[in-house]
Design a protein around this motif. Sequence first.
Motif, PDB file in Angstrom:
ATOM      1  N   ALA A 198       0.866  -1.177   0.000  1.00 57.24           N
ATOM      2  CA  ALA A 198       0.000   0.000   0.000  1.00 57.24           C
ATOM      3  C   ALA A 198       0.903   1.228   0.000  1.00 57.24           C
ATOM      4  O   ALA A 198       1.940   1.245  -0.665  1.00 57.24           O
ATOM      5  N   SER A 199       0.549   2.233   0.744  1.00 59.75           N
ATOM      6  CA  SER A 199       1.312   3.482   0.812  1.00 59.75           C
ATOM      7  C   SER A 199       0.655   4.348   1.867  1.00 59.75           C
ATOM      8  O   SER A 199      -0.519   4.167   2.201  1.00 59.75           O
ATOM      9  N   MET A 200       1.387   5.308   2.386  1.00 59.45           N
ATOM     10  CA  MET A 200       0.749   6.277   3.272  1.00 59.45           C
ATOM     11  C   MET A 200      -0.309   7.073   2.521  1.00 59.45           C
ATOM     12  O   MET A 200      -1.200   7.662   3.136  1.00 59.45           O
ATOM     13  N   ALA A 201      -0.217   7.068   1.187  1.00 57.34           N
ATOM     14  CA  ALA A 201      -1.274   7.693   0.383  1.00 57.34           C
ATOM     15  C   ALA A 201      -2.605   6.967   0.558  1.00 57.34           C
ATOM     16  O   ALA A 201      -3.655   7.517   0.240  1.00 57.34           O
ATOM     17  N   GLY A 202      -2.554   5.750   1.067  1.00 57.97           N
ATOM     18  CA  GLY A 202      -3.776   5.011   1.325  1.00 57.97           C
ATOM     19  C   GLY A 202      -4.541   5.513   2.537  1.00 57.97           C
ATOM     20  O   GLY A 202      -5.643   5.029   2.833  1.00 57.97           O
ATOM     21  N   PHE A 203      -3.968   6.497   3.239  1.00 59.23           N
ATOM     22  CA  PHE A 203      -4.615   7.071   4.416  1.00 59.23           C
ATOM     23  C   PHE A 203      -4.771   8.585   4.318  1.00 59.23           C
ATOM     24  O   PHE A 203      -5.490   9.181   5.117  1.00 59.23           O
TER      25      PHE A 203
ATOM     26  N   TYR B 268      -4.226   7.346  -7.564  1.00 58.87           N
ATOM     27  CA  TYR B 268      -3.244   6.589  -6.780  1.00 58.87           C
ATOM     28  C   TYR B 268      -3.742   6.410  -5.349  1.00 58.87           C
ATOM     29  O   TYR B 268      -3.668   5.313  -4.782  1.00 58.87           O
ATOM     30  N   VAL B 269      -4.264   7.483  -4.773  1.00 55.32           N
ATOM     31  CA  VAL B 269      -4.817   7.410  -3.414  1.00 55.32           C
ATOM     32  C   VAL B 269      -5.967   6.408  -3.369  1.00 55.32           C
ATOM     33  O   VAL B 269      -6.054   5.579  -2.446  1.00 55.32           O
ATOM     34  N   ALA B 270      -6.848   6.460  -4.355  1.00 49.11           N
ATOM     35  CA  ALA B 270      -7.979   5.531  -4.381  1.00 49.11           C
ATOM     36  C   ALA B 270      -7.499   4.085  -4.456  1.00 49.11           C
ATOM     37  O   ALA B 270      -8.025   3.199  -3.765  1.00 49.11           O
ATOM     38  N   ALA B 271      -6.484   3.837  -5.291  1.00 47.10           N
ATOM     39  CA  ALA B 271      -5.957   2.480  -5.425  1.00 47.10           C
ATOM     40  C   ALA B 271      -5.342   1.999  -4.110  1.00 47.10           C
ATOM     41  O   ALA B 271      -5.588   0.869  -3.663  1.00 47.10           O
ATOM     42  N   LYS B 272      -4.544   2.849  -3.481  1.00 48.93           N
ATOM     43  CA  LYS B 272      -3.864   2.432  -2.257  1.00 48.93           C
ATOM     44  C   LYS B 272      -4.838   2.308  -1.085  1.00 48.93           C
ATOM     45  O   LYS B 272      -4.660   1.441  -0.213  1.00 48.93           O
ATOM     46  N   MET B 273      -5.870   3.152  -1.030  1.00 49.75           N
ATOM     47  CA  MET B 273      -6.916   2.960  -0.026  1.00 49.75           C
ATOM     48  C   MET B 273      -7.613   1.622  -0.251  1.00 49.75           C
ATOM     49  O   MET B 273      -7.970   0.928   0.710  1.00 49.75           O
ATOM     50  N   GLY B 274      -7.787   1.260  -1.512  1.00 46.45           N
ATOM     51  CA  GLY B 274      -8.370  -0.040  -1.835  1.00 46.45           C
ATOM     52  C   GLY B 274      -7.507  -1.179  -1.345  1.00 46.45           C
ATOM     53  O   GLY B 274      -8.014  -2.175  -0.808  1.00 46.45           O
ATOM     54  N   VAL B 275      -6.193  -1.053  -1.508  1.00 46.50           N
ATOM     55  CA  VAL B 275      -5.271  -2.089  -1.035  1.00 46.50           C
ATOM     56  C   VAL B 275      -5.367  -2.237   0.482  1.00 46.50           C
ATOM     57  O   VAL B 275      -5.393  -3.355   1.019  1.00 46.50           O
ATOM     58  N   VAL B 276      -5.428  -1.114   1.179  1.00 45.69           N
ATOM     59  CA  VAL B 276      -5.538  -1.158   2.643  1.00 45.69           C
ATOM     60  C   VAL B 276      -6.818  -1.864   3.069  1.00 45.69           C
ATOM     61  O   VAL B 276      -6.802  -2.774   3.912  1.00 45.69           O
ATOM     62  N   GLY B 277      -7.941  -1.462   2.507  1.00 47.09           N
ATOM     63  CA  GLY B 277      -9.220  -2.069   2.883  1.00 47.09           C
ATOM     64  C   GLY B 277      -9.299  -3.535   2.512  1.00 47.09           C
ATOM     65  O   GLY B 277      -9.810  -4.362   3.281  1.00 47.09           O
ATOM     66  N   PHE B 278      -8.802  -3.872   1.342  1.00 47.56           N
ATOM     67  CA  PHE B 278      -8.783  -5.261   0.875  1.00 47.56           C
ATOM     68  C   PHE B 278      -7.952  -6.139   1.809  1.00 47.56           C
ATOM     69  O   PHE B 278      -8.390  -7.212   2.244  1.00 47.56           O
TER      70      PHE B 278
ATOM     71  N   GLY C  80      -0.085  -5.869   4.951  1.00 47.14           N
ATOM     72  CA  GLY C  80       0.281  -4.813   4.019  1.00 47.14           C
ATOM     73  C   GLY C  80       1.356  -3.929   4.600  1.00 47.14           C
ATOM     74  O   GLY C  80       1.542  -3.865   5.811  1.00 47.14           O
ATOM     75  N   ILE C  81       2.086  -3.256   3.718  1.00 44.90           N
ATOM     76  CA  ILE C  81       3.040  -2.251   4.176  1.00 44.90           C
ATOM     77  C   ILE C  81       2.666  -0.922   3.541  1.00 44.90           C
ATOM     78  O   ILE C  81       2.174  -0.863   2.415  1.00 44.90           O
ATOM     79  N   ALA C  82       2.889   0.154   4.285  1.00 51.01           N
ATOM     80  CA  ALA C  82       2.510   1.487   3.827  1.00 51.01           C
ATOM     81  C   ALA C  82       3.660   2.462   4.073  1.00 51.01           C
ATOM     82  O   ALA C  82       3.693   3.159   5.092  1.00 51.01           O
ATOM     83  N   PRO C  83       4.612   2.510   3.143  1.00 54.87           N
ATOM     84  CA  PRO C  83       5.726   3.446   3.308  1.00 54.87           C
ATOM     85  C   PRO C  83       5.395   4.848   2.807  1.00 54.87           C
ATOM     86  O   PRO C  83       4.496   5.039   1.982  1.00 54.87           O
ATOM     87  N   THR C  84       6.111   5.826   3.327  1.00 52.27           N
ATOM     88  CA  THR C  84       6.132   7.125   2.681  1.00 52.27           C
ATOM     89  C   THR C  84       7.110   7.019   1.506  1.00 52.27           C
ATOM     90  O   THR C  84       7.391   5.932   1.034  1.00 52.27           O
ATOM     91  N   PHE C  85       7.632   8.118   1.027  1.00 54.53           N
ATOM     92  CA  PHE C  85       8.527   8.072  -0.127  1.00 54.53           C
ATOM     93  C   PHE C  85       9.875   7.446   0.234  1.00 54.53           C
ATOM     94  O   PHE C  85      10.404   7.654   1.322  1.00 54.53           O
ATOM     95  N   ALA C  86      10.421   6.661  -0.686  1.00 57.05           N
ATOM     96  CA  ALA C  86      11.772   6.131  -0.581  1.00 57.05           C
ATOM     97  C   ALA C  86      12.446   6.354  -1.928  1.00 57.05           C
ATOM     98  O   ALA C  86      11.777   6.515  -2.952  1.00 57.05           O
TER      99      ALA C  86
ATOM    100  N   SER D 229      -1.623 -10.387  11.155  1.00 62.87           N
ATOM    101  CA  SER D 229      -2.538 -10.881  10.123  1.00 62.87           C
ATOM    102  C   SER D 229      -3.637  -9.854   9.917  1.00 62.87           C
ATOM    103  O   SER D 229      -4.326  -9.484  10.864  1.00 62.87           O
ATOM    104  N   GLY D 230      -3.767  -9.374   8.690  1.00 61.81           N
ATOM    105  CA  GLY D 230      -4.696  -8.294   8.422  1.00 61.81           C
ATOM    106  C   GLY D 230      -4.171  -6.958   8.906  1.00 61.81           C
ATOM    107  O   GLY D 230      -4.936  -6.003   9.070  1.00 61.81           O
ATOM    108  N   ASP D 231      -2.859  -6.882   9.112  1.00 62.00           N
ATOM    109  CA  ASP D 231      -2.244  -5.677   9.657  1.00 62.00           C
ATOM    110  C   ASP D 231      -1.535  -4.880   8.573  1.00 62.00           C
ATOM    111  O   ASP D 231      -1.053  -5.426   7.581  1.00 62.00           O
ATOM    112  N   ILE D 232      -1.433  -3.572   8.801  1.00 60.64           N
ATOM    113  CA  ILE D 232      -0.709  -2.669   7.923  1.00 60.64           C
ATOM    114  C   ILE D 232       0.471  -2.088   8.696  1.00 60.64           C
ATOM    115  O   ILE D 232       0.284  -1.494   9.766  1.00 60.64           O
ATOM    116  N   LEU D 233       1.667  -2.286   8.165  1.00 58.23           N
ATOM    117  CA  LEU D 233       2.860  -1.736   8.779  1.00 58.23           C
ATOM    118  C   LEU D 233       3.202  -0.409   8.114  1.00 58.23           C
ATOM    119  O   LEU D 233       3.421  -0.354   6.895  1.00 58.23           O
TER     120      LEU D 233
END
Length: 264
Positions: free
Chosen positions: A144-149, A158-168, A186-192, A234-238
């Motif tokens: 995912a991404s921090m854009a998912g939040f 992009y935000v819509a897609a990553k929010m979808g990944v988080v919810g899924f 899932g993992i949700a990084p900022t920029f790298a 399980s079902g967690d976002i890092l």
Amino acid sequence: MYDVRGKVAFITGVGAGFGAELAQRLAQKGALIGGCDINVEKALETADKINSLYPNACVAVHCDVGVMEDIEGAFKRVLEHFGRVDIVVNNAGISEFHKFIEDPDADWKTVIDIDLNAVIKGTQLGLNQMRKQSPPGGVIVNVASMAGFIPDVNMPIYVAAKMGVVGFTRSLGRKLLKTQGVRVNGIAPTFAMTNMGKLALQSEDFAKHVANSTVPVPLVIDAFMRAIEDDSLSGDILRITAQNGIDVLPTGRASQKKKDSSKL
């Protein structure tokens, strides 16, 4: 702790960035890698680098994850090569740097296909294989991404897609662990400073934010490994941020449990 030694990992986007670095980290710990990328030459470079250190540990194939048949084909080839798949990492993704509002030709569908639909398809393929092989079970990690939040008018698709990944990801986690022995995180990084991060740095809309929030690529790989190896997740976002490093985002499960009990 989930032991990756001898486990087979299917990784999308293995030619560069997180995918290439994660493949090497997993191989160092004894895993076997089936990688795919739309740039097959880069994927083969990753495989050659791994195989030079760990002979026959990695196979690489072409795949455009925006095409469902391509994902199926790549997964099938890796499965045929190694005989099983224990870890799936849905990593491949693209950014959205066009002006969706101003540009009537903005290609929003490709962003959804690659950043969300491919994650769903990869998860489905992994789950169906993991639950029927012997022994059953495994781990799926979705990027995912921090854009998912954080809503952002500069990249709404992009935000819509990553929010979808988080919810899924959150929707599947606990249920699949109980019924199929499969953990989905899932993992949700900022920029790298992957290729995607470097492109963002060149954008006037993102440059200042990128400069203030960049995280080291090795730290993101640490998060991948925790999502794979920590069997309490399980079902967690890092989340991976410059301010807090790696932390596990609250899921709301405890508050939901309390709410449900109040109805009894």
